[in-house]
Design a protein around this motif. Structure first.
Motif, PDB file in Angstrom:
ATOM      1  N   SER A   9       0.826  -1.200   0.000  1.00 55.18           N
ATOM      2  CA  SER A   9       0.000   0.000   0.000  1.00 55.18           C
ATOM      3  C   SER A   9       0.865   1.256   0.000  1.00 55.18           C
ATOM      4  O   SER A   9       1.962   1.272   0.576  1.00 55.18           O
ATOM      5  CB  SER A   9      -0.910   0.009   1.235  1.00 55.18           C
ATOM      6  OG  SER A   9      -1.538   1.269   1.398  1.00 55.18           O
ATOM      7  N   THR A  42      -3.301   2.413  -3.640  1.00 53.56           N
ATOM      8  CA  THR A  42      -4.507   2.546  -2.824  1.00 53.56           C
ATOM      9  C   THR A  42      -5.655   2.829  -3.784  1.00 53.56           C
ATOM     10  O   THR A  42      -5.441   3.394  -4.867  1.00 53.56           O
ATOM     11  CB  THR A  42      -4.436   3.686  -1.783  1.00 53.56           C
ATOM     12  OG1 THR A  42      -4.302   4.936  -2.464  1.00 53.56           O
ATOM     13  CG2 THR A  42      -3.301   3.488  -0.798  1.00 53.56           C
ATOM     14  N   GLN A  71      -8.023   4.989  -3.341  1.00 51.99           N
ATOM     15  CA  GLN A  71      -8.220   6.433  -3.452  1.00 51.99           C
ATOM     16  C   GLN A  71      -7.295   7.039  -4.508  1.00 51.99           C
ATOM     17  O   GLN A  71      -7.713   7.889  -5.305  1.00 51.99           O
ATOM     18  CB  GLN A  71      -7.956   7.098  -2.096  1.00 51.99           C
ATOM     19  CG  GLN A  71      -8.978   6.732  -1.034  1.00 51.99           C
ATOM     20  CD  GLN A  71      -8.709   7.428   0.278  1.00 51.99           C
ATOM     21  OE1 GLN A  71      -8.828   8.648   0.379  1.00 51.99           O
ATOM     22  NE2 GLN A  71      -8.340   6.669   1.298  1.00 51.99           N
ATOM     23  N   ASP A  78      -8.694   0.190   1.774  1.00 50.42           N
ATOM     24  CA  ASP A  78      -8.460   1.006   0.577  1.00 50.42           C
ATOM     25  C   ASP A  78      -8.001   0.158  -0.613  1.00 50.42           C
ATOM     26  O   ASP A  78      -7.122   0.555  -1.377  1.00 50.42           O
ATOM     27  CB  ASP A  78      -7.423   2.089   0.875  1.00 50.42           C
ATOM     28  CG  ASP A  78      -7.642   3.344   0.040  1.00 50.42           C
ATOM     29  OD1 ASP A  78      -8.539   3.336  -0.820  1.00 50.42           O
ATOM     30  OD2 ASP A  78      -6.906   4.332   0.239  1.00 50.42           O
TER      31      ASP A  78
END
Length: 338
Positions: free
Chosen positions: A75, A153, A155, A208
């Motif tokens: 991540s 991620t 997002q 995420d």
């Protein structure tokens, strides 16, 4: 005895393959470091054991007809850790991809095409070169796809997708009328929706990971550490999906009908509204949008290469499934899970 066991496993897989099989499975492979701690071994040994588990699961998945597997390997949030730990994890990633290339396990025997998803400008050059070699050498394989989400991620993926669409509109490649869910989906790193997402270690959260793609996916959280994920856990995972398959398909059809109705309503009202406010909404281009997406992603990667980013459903439960735990173990979450 081993021969009999191998025969029984193949028989189980064959029977599972007769039912509905998820075309795309996503894994949050959590628990490598806790496994190492539990077994009084170094953390890197836990990650290596997790890599062996990944190879076994990939082989079993292909045996029943799974066509795509996505894994959460690293991540972007993990870059917030200490420099020594991040450097160690990068070296481990380089070691794993080098091992894939050296053994030819995924590239040759299993016929898997490796793809990378994430902001690779954040990854050290030597690791990125090793990843590129794995992608290049496996590019002609057609049996299945392995999406490795690294420096990733959801997002960040969605934000970059929106940036690609916005740039295309400003440059006249797209008009406002072209922007819909399908078009935005093509802007993402991974365009195929997982039929099933599995997270190990007992944690009940997505951390995420593939939030855009998993809107209508079957989710399963197992109370088992990733290195302990066995053949029988895989059997349970597929049976769980098959148990819920009819409900999943029904929900997807309902969602599709809602989208179609909304699209029809939008198309009807657009003809009676004034011109959109976006400066590029009145222009269009015959240039293929897919080419523009690829070029834009390359521009984004190059422009940030030297920047430093700081940055259940209900069902019969098995002993290994988790439905009531939501404790946080941030030390393990999405870190070189394979």
């Amino acid at each position: 005895m081993n021969g009999l066991l191998s025969f029984c496993k193949r028989a189980f897989l064959h029977m599972l393959g007769l039912g509905p099989v998820p075309r795309h499975i996503a894994f949050i492979m959590d628990g490598n470091r806790r496994f190492a701690k539990t077994h009084d071994m170094q953390q890197i040994s836990g990650h290596r054991k997790g890599f062996d588990t990944l190879k076994d699961i990939l082989e079993q998945a292909l045996e029943i007809g799974v066509q795509e597997v996505s894994i959460y390997a690293f991540s972007i949030e993990n870059f917030k850790r200490s420099k020594d730990e991040v450097d160690a994890l990068m070296e481990l990633a380089d070691e794993k991809f080098t091992r894939i290339l050296a053994e030819g396990e995924l590239v040759d025997r299993l016929g898997i095409r490796v793809t990378m998803a994430g902001d690779l400008s954040l990854v050290p050059d030597h690791v990125r070169r090793t990843m590129a070699r794995a992608v290049h050498l496996s590019r002609h394989n057609t049996r299945a796809i392995l999406n490795v989400c690294f420096a990733y991620t959801a997002q960040d993926e969605i934000l970059r997708g929106m940036h690609v669409a916005d740039t295309a509109m400003r440059e006249g490649v797209l008009s406002c009328e072209d922007v819909d869910e399908d078009m935005l989906n093509r802007c993402m790193y991974i365009t195929n929706q997982p039929d099933l997402l599995v997270r190990t270690s007992g944690e009940i959260r997505l951390s995420d990971f593939m939030l855009w793609q998993c809107t209508l996916s079957c989710l399963l959280f197992l109370d088992v550490l990733w290195p302990d994920f066995s053949f029988w856990h895989f059997i349970y995972v597929i049976l769980y999906y098959q148990y819920h398959h009819a409900d999943i398909q029904r929900k997807r059809e309902e969602y599709k009908n809602i989208i179609l109705q909304d699209t029809h309503h939008t198309a009807t009202t657009t003809t009676t509204t004034s011109s959109p406010a976006h400066p590029s909404c009145s222009s269009s281009s015959s240039e293929p949008f897919s080419s523009h997406i690829t070029e834009q992603r390359e521009d984004d990667q190059n422009s940030t290469r030297h920047q430093h980013r700081q940055t259940q459903s209900t069902s019969p439960q098995s002993p290994s499934s988790s439905s009531h735990r939501a404790h946080h173990h941030d030390d393990d979450d999405a870190t070189i899970q394979a």
